[in-house]
Design an enzyme around this catalytic site. Sequence first.
Site, PDB file in Angstrom:
ATOM      1  N   HIS A 127       9.376  -4.688  -6.016  1.00  0.00           N
ATOM      2  CA  HIS A 127       8.168  -4.416  -5.286  1.00  0.00           C
ATOM      3  C   HIS A 127       8.378  -2.898  -5.264  1.00  0.00           C
ATOM      4  CE1 HIS A 127      10.461  -3.386  -1.328  1.00  0.00           C
ATOM      5  NE2 HIS A 127      11.135  -4.324  -1.783  1.00  0.00           N
ATOM      6  N   ASP A 139      15.221   0.586  -1.036  1.00  0.00           N
ATOM      7  CA  ASP A 139      14.414  -0.227  -0.916  1.00  0.00           C
ATOM      8  C   ASP A 139      13.007   0.035  -0.797  1.00  0.00           C
ATOM      9  OD1 ASP A 139      13.274  -2.995  -0.187  1.00  0.00           O
ATOM     10  OD2 ASP A 139      13.874  -2.675   1.816  1.00  0.00           O
ATOM     11  N   GLU A 173       5.540  -6.448  -0.609  1.00  0.00           N
ATOM     12  CA  GLU A 173       6.619  -7.490  -0.384  1.00  0.00           C
ATOM     13  C   GLU A 173       7.203  -7.334   1.082  1.00  0.00           C
ATOM     14  OE1 GLU A 173      11.080  -8.072  -0.461  1.00  0.00           O
ATOM     15  OE2 GLU A 173       9.631  -6.682   0.316  1.00  0.00           O
ATOM     16  N   GLU A 174       6.931  -6.198   1.539  1.00  0.00           N
ATOM     17  CA  GLU A 174       7.491  -5.969   3.097  1.00  0.00           C
ATOM     18  C   GLU A 174       6.621  -6.758   3.975  1.00  0.00           C
ATOM     19  OE1 GLU A 174      10.242  -4.838   3.384  1.00  0.00           O
ATOM     20  OE2 GLU A 174      10.777  -3.334   1.933  1.00  0.00           O
ATOM     21  N   ASP A 202      15.922  -5.729  -6.448  1.00  0.00           N
ATOM     22  CA  ASP A 202      15.453  -5.245  -5.217  1.00  0.00           C
ATOM     23  C   ASP A 202      16.681  -4.589  -4.448  1.00  0.00           C
ATOM     24  OD1 ASP A 202      14.089  -4.878  -2.847  1.00  0.00           O
ATOM     25  OD2 ASP A 202      13.679  -6.700  -2.161  1.00  0.00           O
ATOM     26  N   HIS A 289      15.558   0.179   5.873  1.00  0.00           N
ATOM     27  CA  HIS A 289      14.240   0.285   6.668  1.00  0.00           C
ATOM     28  C   HIS A 289      14.248   1.034   7.613  1.00  0.00           C
ATOM     29  CE1 HIS A 289      12.785  -4.305   5.699  1.00  0.00           C
ATOM     30  NE2 HIS A 289      12.757  -3.539   4.770  1.00  0.00           N
TER      31      HIS A 289
END
Length: 578
Positions: A127, A139, A173-174, A202, A289
């Site tokens: 992603h 990420d 994706e998130e 990922d 994140h």
Amino acid sequence: MRRSTSSAGLALALFVALTATAAGSAASAAPVSTAAPTLVAAAPDVSVTNVQAHLTQLNTIATNNGGTRRAGSAGYTASVAYVKGKLQAAGYTVSEQTCTTCTYPGSNLIAEWPQGPADQVVMFGAHLDSVSAGPGINDNGSGSATLLENALVLAAQNPSMTKRVRFAWWNGEEQGLQGSKYYVSQLSATQKGYIKGYYNFDMVGSPNGGYFINRVTSTTAAPLKAYWDSLGLQPEENVEGQGRSDDYSFANAGIQTSGYAAGASATKTSAQASKWGGTAGAAYDSCYHRSCDTTSNINTTVLNRSADGVAYAIWQLAVGGTSTNDFSVAVSPTSGSVAQGGSTTATVSTTTTSGAAQTVSLSASGVPSGVTVGFSPSSVTSGGSATMTVSASSTAATGTFTITVTGTGAVTRTASYSLTVTGTGGGCTGGQLIGNSSFESGTAPWTASSGVITNSTSQAARTGSYKAWLDGYGSSHTDTLSQSVSLPAGCSSYTLAFWLHVDTAETTTSTAYDKLTVQAGSTTLATYSNLNAATGYTQRTLNLAAYAGQTVTLKWTGVEDASLQTSFVIDDVTLQVG
């Protein structure tokens, strides 16, 4: 560096590596050397420096766009443009698929290396979006950059292929795997069957990372595991990532999956720290994140091993040790109708799928009584095309028949063409079939994207005030225009004509960034692009004889990439039958 052990010796090489690892495990707490193992001579060593350079570009894109590459943001659009530009320059067949069901509608980016059999696909995905809180470099810039550099290496090496390799970078994706879910939902059962394995990457550079593989004991995971086993890494199942990344979308569709991961917010155990190094009791990625997920948040050793493992898997799964000359044959359209005493045409295309181009002789079988099939030219070099003309005598057998088109070279390949022969009774009911052909009477019977049929003075109509104006936004955009028509049987000509003006801000003279496709049903009749830009309108004509006796939807689709506008302006559309 390159490996020197042949693929035939893989089992022995792994046995030696694993035996040595077992013997020294008690004294081996730190990770082993980052040097690539000696496994397969053809598999390249992917430069981690190049992977890091892509990460730097993605980090800069985020910095220039509010600190994020979240789906739907300018940072995401710029990320797609960066990856797309690299792939197009390398020779990939690249397309953007707009995910219309995503929370933030945006593009999935699909790139296919145009070698190997099209019905034997190995797919690698990552992603491309981040969360809104930060630039998302681990990420998932790490997975995206790893796949990009592997794609570029494959193109540069240009080896003989036993399977088709397809790369994908996912939107949304998130927000819940939305881009990959949409992609899979758009595949037919046949297309799903072509995909022999999907591999997901990922977070493959986590700073306190581990070595995790999705479905680690599966056959699909075997090449990924073999590479990390050869380094003595003892990879584990990716428990933390189960159901949380894009491989889940494919698994739910019955497609076999695997992939690498280095861990997210879960905690590294003492046993893992003992065999892999790093800090026990701490998260694999403490910036997961968060805004601190920058280029400083990458473990270069883990990233390097992931990148080389991907290359090893590609070579194991899809690269042939011996060059075999092969090709494919296709007919477009795949079906046609002809009245007794008439004729129709189709295009026979060939593609070199592996090895070198070769001479292909064309022939047809299964031809009904009274029908003849000719090819011009009768032989082509694979990669070329020929016109197939199907002619029916006044006494030809009527009905629907399957004609087999055969290409004969070093190997033999075939394609099917469905032919319907009709009688001459009733004659031809000719005329001009397109309704509201100059768009002056509103929108009906056209179906079009909002704003396409317009009297805007920014682009002049050819006649009157209205025309159909597709794209011209200078950003990722898709517009459509369509009308359904019924073509009578028994006529001698079926000519679709329209006037097209292409206006573009693109400066290239070699790359088709923005495209307009013309379709009859699901068959593409013609494609135009920014390369067709010219002053004023040019009339384009297409033969629709293959659709005699059928009701078909004629559709124009304009697809514009992330920057530099291209306008496709259409006026005075006619379908003359006589």
